[in-house]
Design a protein around this motif. Structure first.
Motif, PDB file in Angstrom:
ATOM      1  N   ASP A   1       3.402   3.956  -1.731  1.00  0.00           N
ATOM      2  CA  ASP A   1       3.752   4.367  -3.085  1.00  0.00           C
ATOM      3  C   ASP A   1       5.168   3.850  -3.362  1.00  0.00           C
ATOM      4  OD1 ASP A   1       4.562   5.662  -5.406  1.00  0.00           O
ATOM      5  OD2 ASP A   1       3.793   7.615  -4.786  1.00  0.00           O
TER       6      ASP A   1
ATOM      7  N   HIS B   1      -9.667   2.467   3.091  1.00  0.00           N
ATOM      8  CA  HIS B   1      -9.246   1.841   1.835  1.00  0.00           C
ATOM      9  C   HIS B   1      -9.757   0.401   1.703  1.00  0.00           C
ATOM     10  CE1 HIS B   1      -6.605   0.751  -1.499  1.00  0.00           C
ATOM     11  NE2 HIS B   1      -6.177  -0.276  -0.784  1.00  0.00           N
TER      12      HIS B   1
ATOM     13  N   TRP C   1      -6.310   5.258   7.265  1.00  0.00           N
ATOM     14  CA  TRP C   1      -6.216   5.109   5.822  1.00  0.00           C
ATOM     15  C   TRP C   1      -6.597   3.686   5.418  1.00  0.00           C
ATOM     16  CZ3 TRP C   1      -3.893   2.101   2.202  1.00  0.00           C
ATOM     17  CH2 TRP C   1      -3.912   2.566   0.883  1.00  0.00           C
TER      18      TRP C   1
ATOM     19  N   CYS D   1      -0.276   4.476  -1.739  1.00  0.00           N
ATOM     20  CA  CYS D   1      -0.397   4.201  -3.171  1.00  0.00           C
ATOM     21  C   CYS D   1      -1.356   5.147  -3.885  1.00  0.00           C
ATOM     22  CB  CYS D   1      -0.797   2.745  -3.400  1.00  0.00           C
ATOM     23  SG  CYS D   1      -2.369   2.272  -2.643  1.00  0.00           S
ATOM     24  N   ASP D   2      -2.257   5.798  -3.171  1.00  0.00           N
ATOM     25  CA  ASP D   2      -3.175   6.757  -3.788  1.00  0.00           C
ATOM     26  C   ASP D   2      -2.648   8.192  -3.711  1.00  0.00           C
ATOM     27  OD1 ASP D   2      -3.520   7.321  -1.105  1.00  0.00           O
ATOM     28  OD2 ASP D   2      -5.690   7.064  -1.103  1.00  0.00           O
ATOM     29  N   GLY D   3      -1.419   8.373  -3.212  1.00  0.00           N
ATOM     30  CA  GLY D   3      -0.803   9.686  -3.135  1.00  0.00           C
ATOM     31  C   GLY D   3      -0.995  10.399  -1.806  1.00  0.00           C
ATOM     32  N   GLU D   4      -1.869   9.891  -0.942  1.00  0.00           N
ATOM     33  CA  GLU D   4      -2.116  10.549   0.344  1.00  0.00           C
ATOM     34  C   GLU D   4      -0.938  10.346   1.288  1.00  0.00           C
ATOM     35  OE1 GLU D   4      -5.453  10.691   3.909  1.00  0.00           O
ATOM     36  OE2 GLU D   4      -5.812   9.424   2.175  1.00  0.00           O
TER      37      GLU D   4
ATOM     38  N   HIS E   1       0.787  -1.221   0.000  1.00  0.00           N
ATOM     39  CA  HIS E   1       0.000   0.000   0.000  1.00  0.00           C
ATOM     40  C   HIS E   1       0.827   1.282   0.000  1.00  0.00           C
ATOM     41  CE1 HIS E   1      -3.055  -2.970   1.161  1.00  0.00           C
ATOM     42  NE2 HIS E   1      -3.813  -2.205   0.402  1.00  0.00           N
TER      43      HIS E   1
ATOM     44  N   LEU F   1      -6.138  -3.394  -7.788  1.00  0.00           N
ATOM     45  CA  LEU F   1      -5.936  -1.986  -7.470  1.00  0.00           C
ATOM     46  C   LEU F   1      -4.579  -1.724  -6.829  1.00  0.00           C
ATOM     47  CD1 LEU F   1      -7.143   0.885  -7.331  1.00  0.00           C
ATOM     48  CD2 LEU F   1      -7.969   0.297  -5.055  1.00  0.00           C
ATOM     49  N   CYS F   2      -4.257  -2.457  -5.783  1.00  0.00           N
ATOM     50  CA  CYS F   2      -3.034  -2.157  -5.042  1.00  0.00           C
ATOM     51  C   CYS F   2      -2.048  -3.325  -4.992  1.00  0.00           C
ATOM     52  CB  CYS F   2      -3.375  -1.696  -3.625  1.00  0.00           C
ATOM     53  SG  CYS F   2      -4.420  -2.814  -2.712  1.00  0.00           S
TER      54      CYS F   2
ATOM     55  N   ASP G   1     -12.163  -0.756  -1.059  1.00  0.00           N
ATOM     56  CA  ASP G   1     -11.644  -0.690  -2.429  1.00  0.00           C
ATOM     57  C   ASP G   1     -10.422  -1.565  -2.655  1.00  0.00           C
ATOM     58  OD1 ASP G   1     -13.573   1.251  -3.002  1.00  0.00           O
ATOM     59  OD2 ASP G   1     -12.244   2.872  -2.357  1.00  0.00           O
ATOM     60  N   CYS G   2      -9.892  -2.159  -1.617  1.00  0.00           N
ATOM     61  CA  CYS G   2      -8.650  -2.921  -1.706  1.00  0.00           C
ATOM     62  C   CYS G   2      -8.855  -4.196  -2.531  1.00  0.00           C
ATOM     63  CB  CYS G   2      -8.149  -3.283  -0.305  1.00  0.00           C
ATOM     64  SG  CYS G   2      -6.505  -4.002  -0.312  1.00  0.00           S
TER      65      CYS G   2
END
Length: 192
Positions: free
Chosen positions: A49, A137, A133, A88-91, A47, A145-146, A140-141
């Protein structure tokens, strides 16, 4: 109770920039040595980035201050660090990790002092952490996706009979109260 602590040594007053391999290695070391903070495992690696920069700064709470009793007859020999992680979503979120002083000082320090101070402030003021987080998440995990594939147990979960009452015998059940009784003119009447 007020604790007065000596300042952390100069080598601990530095913020370090790390890549995914370095931050995951620190989490693995914390788990292997059972330091108590920062066991990330495969979930964390999947998870984070992979191209992001993650930051680490010693930031011990008063009860985790180096040299305090550790509850096992010894003293705390590690530094509680705040990690500022890019997911991984930039947060950017925070996490806590225990790092041995010799491990921390061996990490390269490549940031200007002004950038270290700015990022340390961001790390200390970011309220969202990896738990929150991950909770948000979770719906949607997916491996698509990740890339995270949860470990599957060889033992299937027990069948649940939806019609059966859900009472656990190990947990004390609430007591039922006797009907309301009063004395005086209202005696014998019950409130509904």
């Amino acid at each position: 109770m007020c604790f007065v602590h000596a300042a952390l040594p100069a080598e601990a007053r530095v913020l370090k920039a790390l890549d995914i391999d370095a931050i995951c290695a620190l989490h693995e070391e914390a788990g292997r040595l059972r330091l108590g903070l920062g066991t990330g495992g495969p979930w964390l690696r999947a998870h984070l980035d992979p191209d992001g920069v993650h930051y680490l700064v010693p930031d011990p709470a008063s009860y985790y201050w180096p040299g305090n009793p550790d509850g096992k007859g010894g003293t705390i020999r590690w530094w509680q660090c705040t990690a500022l992680l890019r997911m991984c979503d930039g947060e950017q979120v925070t996490g806590m990790i225990a790092v041995l002083p010799e491990t921390f000082t061996a990490l390269p320090s490549t940031l200007r002092r002004s950038e270290q101070l700015r990022l340390a402030h961001v790390a200390r003021t970011t309220e969202r952490d990896t738990y929150l987080w991950g909770r948000d998440h979770k719906a949607d995990c997916s491996p698509q996706l990740c890339g995270y594939v949860p470990e599957v147990s060889d033992v299937p979960p027990p069948e649940i009979d939806e019609a059966a009452p859900r009472i656990c015998t190990d947990v004390p059940q609430p007591r039922t109260r006797p009907p309301f009784t009063a004395s005086g003119p209202a005696a014998g009447r019950r409130r509904e």
